[in-house]
Design a protein around this motif. Structure first.
Motif, short mmCIF file in Angstrom:
data_model
loop_
_atom_site.label_atom_id
_atom_site.label_comp_id
_atom_site.label_asym_id
_atom_site.label_seq_id
_atom_site.Cartn_x
_atom_site.Cartn_y
_atom_site.Cartn_z
N PRO A 1 0.79 -1.24 0.00
CA PRO A 1 0.00 0.00 0.00
C PRO A 1 0.83 1.29 0.00
N GLY A 2 2.08 1.23 0.41
CA GLY A 2 2.91 2.43 0.44
C GLY A 2 3.78 2.61 -0.79
N HIS A 3 3.67 1.74 -1.76
CA HIS A 3 4.52 1.81 -2.96
C HIS A 3 3.87 2.75 -3.98
N ALA A 4 4.46 3.92 -4.16
CA ALA A 4 3.89 4.95 -5.04
C ALA A 4 3.78 4.48 -6.49
N GLY A 5 4.78 3.76 -6.96
CA GLY A 5 4.77 3.29 -8.35
C GLY A 5 3.65 2.30 -8.61
N ILE A 6 3.42 1.40 -7.68
CA ILE A 6 2.32 0.44 -7.82
C ILE A 6 0.99 1.18 -7.78
N ALA A 7 0.86 2.13 -6.87
CA ALA A 7 -0.39 2.91 -6.78
C ALA A 7 -0.65 3.65 -8.08
N TYR A 8 0.39 4.25 -8.66
CA TYR A 8 0.22 4.99 -9.92
C TYR A 8 -0.23 4.06 -11.04
N GLN A 9 0.43 2.93 -11.18
CA GLN A 9 0.07 2.00 -12.25
C GLN A 9 -1.34 1.43 -12.04
N THR A 10 -1.72 1.23 -10.78
CA THR A 10 -3.07 0.73 -10.49
C THR A 10 -4.12 1.78 -10.84
N ALA A 11 -3.82 3.04 -10.53
CA ALA A 11 -4.73 4.13 -10.91
C ALA A 11 -4.90 4.17 -12.42
N TRP A 12 -3.79 4.09 -13.13
CA TRP A 12 -3.81 4.14 -14.59
C TRP A 12 -4.65 2.98 -15.14
N ALA A 13 -4.50 1.81 -14.56
CA ALA A 13 -5.27 0.65 -15.03
C ALA A 13 -6.77 0.90 -14.82
N HIS A 14 -7.14 1.46 -13.67
CA HIS A 14 -8.55 1.77 -13.43
C HIS A 14 -9.06 2.78 -14.46
N ASP A 15 -8.30 3.83 -14.67
CA ASP A 15 -8.71 4.85 -15.65
C ASP A 15 -8.91 4.25 -17.03
N SER A 16 -7.98 3.42 -17.45
CA SER A 16 -8.07 2.86 -18.80
C SER A 16 -9.27 1.93 -18.97
N GLU B 1 -13.06 5.48 -13.30
CA GLU B 1 -12.43 6.71 -12.83
C GLU B 1 -12.54 6.90 -11.32
N ALA B 2 -13.73 6.68 -10.76
CA ALA B 2 -13.90 6.90 -9.32
C ALA B 2 -12.97 6.00 -8.50
N GLN B 3 -12.77 4.77 -8.96
CA GLN B 3 -11.89 3.84 -8.25
C GLN B 3 -10.41 4.19 -8.45
N ALA B 4 -10.10 4.95 -9.50
CA ALA B 4 -8.71 5.35 -9.74
C ALA B 4 -8.24 6.43 -8.78
N VAL B 5 -9.15 7.28 -8.33
CA VAL B 5 -8.79 8.45 -7.52
C VAL B 5 -7.94 8.11 -6.31
N ALA C 1 -0.32 7.52 -4.87
CA ALA C 1 0.90 7.69 -5.66
C ALA C 1 1.54 9.05 -5.38
N LEU C 2 0.72 10.10 -5.34
CA LEU C 2 1.24 11.45 -5.12
C LEU C 2 1.67 11.67 -3.67
N ASP C 3 1.03 10.98 -2.74
CA ASP C 3 1.40 11.12 -1.33
C ASP C 3 2.64 10.29 -0.98
N GLY C 4 2.95 9.31 -1.81
CA GLY C 4 4.09 8.44 -1.54
C GLY C 4 5.40 9.09 -1.95
N THR C 5 6.46 8.34 -1.78
CA THR C 5 7.79 8.83 -2.16
C THR C 5 8.41 7.91 -3.20
N ARG D 1 5.24 10.94 -11.72
CA ARG D 1 4.60 11.95 -10.86
C ARG D 1 3.79 12.93 -11.71
N HIS D 2 4.38 13.34 -12.83
CA HIS D 2 3.67 14.20 -13.77
C HIS D 2 2.40 13.50 -14.25
N GLY D 3 2.52 12.23 -14.63
CA GLY D 3 1.37 11.47 -15.09
C GLY D 3 0.31 11.32 -14.02
N ALA D 4 0.72 11.21 -12.75
CA ALA D 4 -0.24 11.09 -11.66
C ALA D 4 -1.00 12.40 -11.46
#
Length: 166
Positions: A37-52, A56-60, A66-70, A77-80
Motif C-alpha cells: 500500500p505504500g509503494h507509489a509506483g504500484i499505486a500509480y500504475q493501479t490508478a492508470w489501469a482503473h482509468d483505462s 475513474e472513481a476507483q482510480a482516484v 501515488a502522489l502522497d508516496g515517495t 509523478r507528472h502522469g499522476a
C-alpha cells in the motif's frame, strides 16, 4: 531474490500486460497494491489501469496514494497529477481538479498538458475568460504552425487582455 526486486518484477509484468490491454493487468495491479500500500509506483500504475477501464472513481484513491508516496519518478509523478486532475474533472469534482492541476504546475511549471486540462477545468467552473487565456498561452508556446508563430507575441499579449479594445 529480494522482496523489493520481486515486486518490481511483478509490477513490470503487470505494466506490460496493461499496455497489451489484457484483463489480467488490472487483477495483478490490485493484488500488488493490496500487498504494497505504500509503494507509489504500484499505486500509480493501479490508478492508470482503473482509468483505462473507465473506472475513474476507483482510480482516484490510487492516484492520491501515488502522489502522497515517495520515490515516484518525475515522469510518473507528472502522469499522476495529470491523471488525477483529469479524472476529478470527468467526475465533476472541478475545485479538486483545479487544486491538483495547480499543484502539478508548481512542480512542472508551464507544462502544456497540465495547463490544457486546467483550462478545461476552468471552463467547467464557469471561468471562460481564464480558460481561453490559458489555451491561447499554450497554443502560442507549443504550436509549430507558422501562422501562430508569426503572431505569437500578439497572441501572448492579448491572452490576458481578451476584452481590450482601442
Amino acid at each position: 531474490m529480494s522482496a523489493e526486486s520481486g515486486h518490481d518484477e511483478a509490477l513490470a509484468e503487470a505494466v506490460r500486460l496493461r499496455a497489451l490491454r489484457t484483463p489480467q493487468a488490472h487483477e495483478r495491479l490490485l493484488s500488488l497494491a493490496a500487498g504494497h500500500p505504500g509503494h507509489a509506483g504500484i499505486a500509480y500504475q493501479t490508478a492508470w489501469a482503473h482509468d483505462s477501464l473507465g473506472l475513474e472513481a476507483q482510480a482516484v484513491p490510487f492516484y492520491q496514494r501515488a502522489l502522497d508516496g515517495t520515490g515516484l519518478p518525475a515522469e510518473d509523478r507528472h502522469g499522476a497529477f495529470l491523471g488525477l486532475g483529469s479524472t476529478l474533472r470527468v467526475l465533476g469534482r472541478y475545485e479538486e481538479a483545479r487544486a491538483v492541476l495547480g499543484r502539478g504546475l508548481t512542480e512542472f511549471t508551464d507544462d502544456a498538458a497540465l495547463r490544457t486540462f486546467l483550462a478545461m477545468t476552468l471552463y467547467n467552473l464557469g471561468e471562460a475568460r481564464e480558460a481561453v487565456s490559458t489555451l491561447l498561452k499554450v497554443t502560442a508556446a507549443t504550436s509549430a504552425d507558422p501562422g501562430i508563430q508569426a503572431y505569437r507575441r500578439a497572441v501572448e499579449h492579448y491572452a490576458d487582455r481578451l476584452d481590450e479594445t482601442e
